[in-house]
Structures are given as structure tokens and as C-alpha cells.
Write a protein that holds these residues in place. Structure first.
Motif, PDB file in Angstrom:
ATOM      1  N   GLU A 293      -6.172   1.789 -17.655  1.00 49.52           N
ATOM      2  CA  GLU A 293      -5.430   0.513 -17.538  1.00 49.52           C
ATOM      3  C   GLU A 293      -4.170   1.145 -17.250  1.00 49.52           C
ATOM      4  N   LYS A 294      -3.146   1.818 -18.166  1.00 47.33           N
ATOM      5  CA  LYS A 294      -1.912   2.570 -17.788  1.00 47.33           C
ATOM      6  C   LYS A 294      -1.784   2.132 -16.792  1.00 47.33           C
ATOM      7  N   ASP A 295      -2.673   3.118 -16.001  1.00 45.92           N
ATOM      8  CA  ASP A 295      -2.276   4.495 -14.564  1.00 45.92           C
ATOM      9  C   ASP A 295      -2.144   3.152 -13.342  1.00 45.92           C
ATOM     10  N   MET A 296      -2.446   2.032 -14.525  1.00 46.32           N
ATOM     11  CA  MET A 296      -2.912   0.482 -12.880  1.00 46.32           C
ATOM     12  C   MET A 296      -1.663   0.026 -12.607  1.00 46.32           C
ATOM     13  N   LEU A 297      -0.969  -0.080 -14.278  1.00 51.05           N
ATOM     14  CA  LEU A 297       0.317  -1.227 -14.372  1.00 51.05           C
ATOM     15  C   LEU A 297       1.837   0.314 -14.226  1.00 51.05           C
ATOM     16  N   ILE A 298       1.426   1.156 -14.620  1.00 53.34           N
ATOM     17  CA  ILE A 298       2.680   2.278 -13.449  1.00 53.34           C
ATOM     18  C   ILE A 298       2.301   2.456 -11.709  1.00 53.34           C
ATOM     19  N   ASN A 299       1.628   1.849 -11.693  1.00 55.36           N
ATOM     20  CA  ASN A 299       1.663   1.964  -9.558  1.00 55.36           C
ATOM     21  C   ASN A 299       1.356   0.648  -9.754  1.00 55.36           C
ATOM     22  N   LEU A 300       2.031  -0.504  -9.910  1.00 58.32           N
ATOM     23  CA  LEU A 300       1.512  -1.329  -9.785  1.00 58.32           C
ATOM     24  C   LEU A 300       2.171  -1.870  -8.294  1.00 58.32           C
ATOM     25  N   ASP A 301       3.408  -1.139  -7.814  1.00 61.13           N
ATOM     26  CA  ASP A 301       4.115  -1.283  -6.916  1.00 61.13           C
ATOM     27  C   ASP A 301       3.487  -0.942  -5.443  1.00 61.13           C
ATOM     28  N   ASP A 302       2.218   0.420  -6.049  1.00 64.26           N
ATOM     29  CA  ASP A 302       2.207   1.301  -4.643  1.00 64.26           C
ATOM     30  C   ASP A 302       0.541   0.670  -4.599  1.00 64.26           C
ATOM     31  N   ALA A 303      -0.238  -0.031  -3.537  1.00 65.63           N
ATOM     32  CA  ALA A 303      -1.263  -0.613  -3.583  1.00 65.63           C
ATOM     33  C   ALA A 303      -2.336   0.114  -3.246  1.00 65.63           C
ATOM     34  N   GLU A 304      -1.967   1.516  -3.231  1.00 67.43           N
ATOM     35  CA  GLU A 304      -2.923   2.602  -2.984  1.00 67.43           C
ATOM     36  C   GLU A 304      -2.982   2.626  -4.342  1.00 67.43           C
ATOM     37  N   ALA A 305      -2.814   3.270  -4.283  1.00 67.74           N
ATOM     38  CA  ALA A 305      -2.581   4.210  -5.463  1.00 67.74           C
ATOM     39  C   ALA A 305      -3.618   2.864  -7.092  1.00 67.74           C
ATOM     40  N   PHE A 306      -2.310   2.043  -6.935  1.00 68.59           N
ATOM     41  CA  PHE A 306      -3.034   0.743  -7.656  1.00 68.59           C
ATOM     42  C   PHE A 306      -4.993   0.702  -7.537  1.00 68.59           C
ATOM     43  N   GLY A 307      -4.613   0.235  -6.724  1.00 67.91           N
ATOM     44  CA  GLY A 307      -6.402   0.182  -6.126  1.00 67.91           C
ATOM     45  C   GLY A 307      -7.518   1.299  -6.833  1.00 67.91           C
ATOM     46  N   LYS A 308      -7.063   2.706  -6.624  1.00 65.67           N
ATOM     47  CA  LYS A 308      -7.617   3.777  -6.990  1.00 65.67           C
ATOM     48  C   LYS A 308      -8.020   3.751  -7.692  1.00 65.67           C
ATOM     49  N   TYR A 309      -7.158   3.402  -9.250  1.00 62.16           N
ATOM     50  CA  TYR A 309      -7.100   3.139 -10.666  1.00 62.16           C
ATOM     51  C   TYR A 309      -7.999   2.072 -11.121  1.00 62.16           C
ATOM     52  N   ALA A 310      -7.659   1.212 -10.222  1.00 63.92           N
ATOM     53  CA  ALA A 310      -8.309   0.195 -11.180  1.00 63.92           C
ATOM     54  C   ALA A 310     -10.112   0.212 -10.732  1.00 63.92           C
ATOM     55  N   ALA A 311     -10.147   1.030  -9.485  1.00 62.95           N
ATOM     56  CA  ALA A 311     -11.377   1.640  -9.413  1.00 62.95           C
ATOM     57  C   ALA A 311     -12.020   1.973 -10.475  1.00 62.95           C
ATOM     58  N   SER A 312     -11.213   2.964 -10.472  1.00 62.86           N
ATOM     59  CA  SER A 312     -11.378   4.225 -11.878  1.00 62.86           C
ATOM     60  C   SER A 312     -11.519   3.161 -13.189  1.00 62.86           C
ATOM     61  N   TRP A 313     -11.273   2.611 -13.802  1.00 63.86           N
ATOM     62  CA  TRP A 313     -11.102   1.285 -14.185  1.00 63.86           C
ATOM     63  C   TRP A 313     -12.490   0.498 -14.383  1.00 63.86           C
TER      64      TRP A 313
END
Length: 167
Positions: free
Chosen positions: A9-29
Motif C-alpha cells: 500500500e505504501k509502495d503504491m503511494l510512493i510510486n503514484l507518479d510512476d505507472a510501471e512501479a505503481f502497477g507492480k506494487y498494485a499487483a503485489s498488493w
């Protein structure tokens, strides 16, 4: 489990401007959420005390609230509704109460399991002591039985000898 959900959850927020990283953390979540839900259902399928079942029901209910909230914020992040990490984090405020309730219930569940384990261990010790007592009694009866049989056997041998000597 729940710790991974919070981390992703925190990693998604930290990477909210980086779509690729956000997607990776959203999938992990989402994977971590699957693991938590699967574990809860596996435990619920067991014969557990009512107090444990009640804790699991609270966990499931709060996890649904948490999931809905996170997924709503994920969609809003994907739609670029937040201008900053602080704004996205603020949107998660109401959801955090649910995950904190889950943490509290997990702590309570851990205590319940520990208590149940201690009770089960004491029951095993008590049963073991009863078994030892019964086995001791069986051995004593066996020794007394063999002793009585030996005395009777010796008497049955000695009586005819004694009678033949006396006659």
C-alpha cells in the motif's frame, strides 16, 4: 500477510507518479490480499472455537472495507486524481481504521490460539498421567497374578512330594 498489504500500500503511494512501479506494487498488493483471504478461509473451514470464528468474521468484514477502499484509491490514482502523495494518503485515511482493526483482531487471535494450545497441552499431560496410572495398575495386577500362579504351582508340586515323603 497483513504486513505485506501495508507495505505494498505504501509502495503504491510512493510510486503514484510512476505507472510501471505503481502497477507492480498494485499487483503485489493484490497477491498479498489473496494470501490473506485464502488463509482466513482455510482457518474458517477448520473446527475452531466460537471466539476464534468471531475474530475471523471481524477480520473478513474489515478486510472487505479495506479492499474496497484501496481499490477505489487505486482507480483514482490511475485516473490521475491526486496531485500529491499527501492527497492520495489522505484519501486512504478512512480505510486505515479497518486495517488497524484487522491488526488488533489478529493480535487477539494469536492470544486465543496460544491459550487454546496451552489448554490442549495440559489436557495431553493429564491424559498421559492417567494412562501411566492405568499401565502401572495393569503391571501391578500382572505381577500379583504371576506371583499367585507361581505360589499355586509350587504348592501343587510340593504337596505330592511332601505326601510321598511322609508316607
Amino acid at each position: 500477510g497483513v504486513g505485506n498489504l501495508r507495505r505494498f500500500e505504501k509502495d503504491m503511494l510512493i510510486n503514484l507518479d510512476d505507472a510501471e512501479a505503481f502497477g507492480k506494487y498494485a499487483a503485489s498488493w493484490k497477491k498479498a490480499l489473496f494470501v490473506v483471504n485464502k488463509s482466513s478461509k482455510e482457518i474458517q473451514s477448520l473446527q475452531v472455537p466460537q471466539e476464534t470464528r468471531a475474530a475471523l468474521e471481524v477480520i473478513d468484514k474489515e478486510m472487505q472495507v479495506y479492499r474496497s477502499g484501496i481499490e477505489g484509491v487505486q482507480k483514482r490514482i490511475a485516473d490521475k486524481e491526486f496531485g500529491s502523495l499527501a492527497a492520495a494518503n489522505a484519501a486512504l485515511g478512512p480505510v486505515k481504521a479497518s486495517i488497524h482493526k484487522v491488526d488488533d483482531e489478529l493480535d487477539r487471535l494469536t492470544d486465543l490460539i496460544g491459550t487454546d494450545s496451552e489448554i490442549a497441552a495440559l489436557a495431553v499431560v493429564a491424559r498421559s498421567q492417567r494412562v501411566q496410572l492405568v499401565l502401572g495398575g495393569v503391571m501391578l495386577l500382572g505381577v500379583l497374578g504371576v506371583g499367585a500362579y507361581t505360589v499355586l504351582s509350587i504348592r501343587s508340586i510340593l504337596r505330592p512330594l511332601h505326601e510321598s515323603i511322609v508316607a
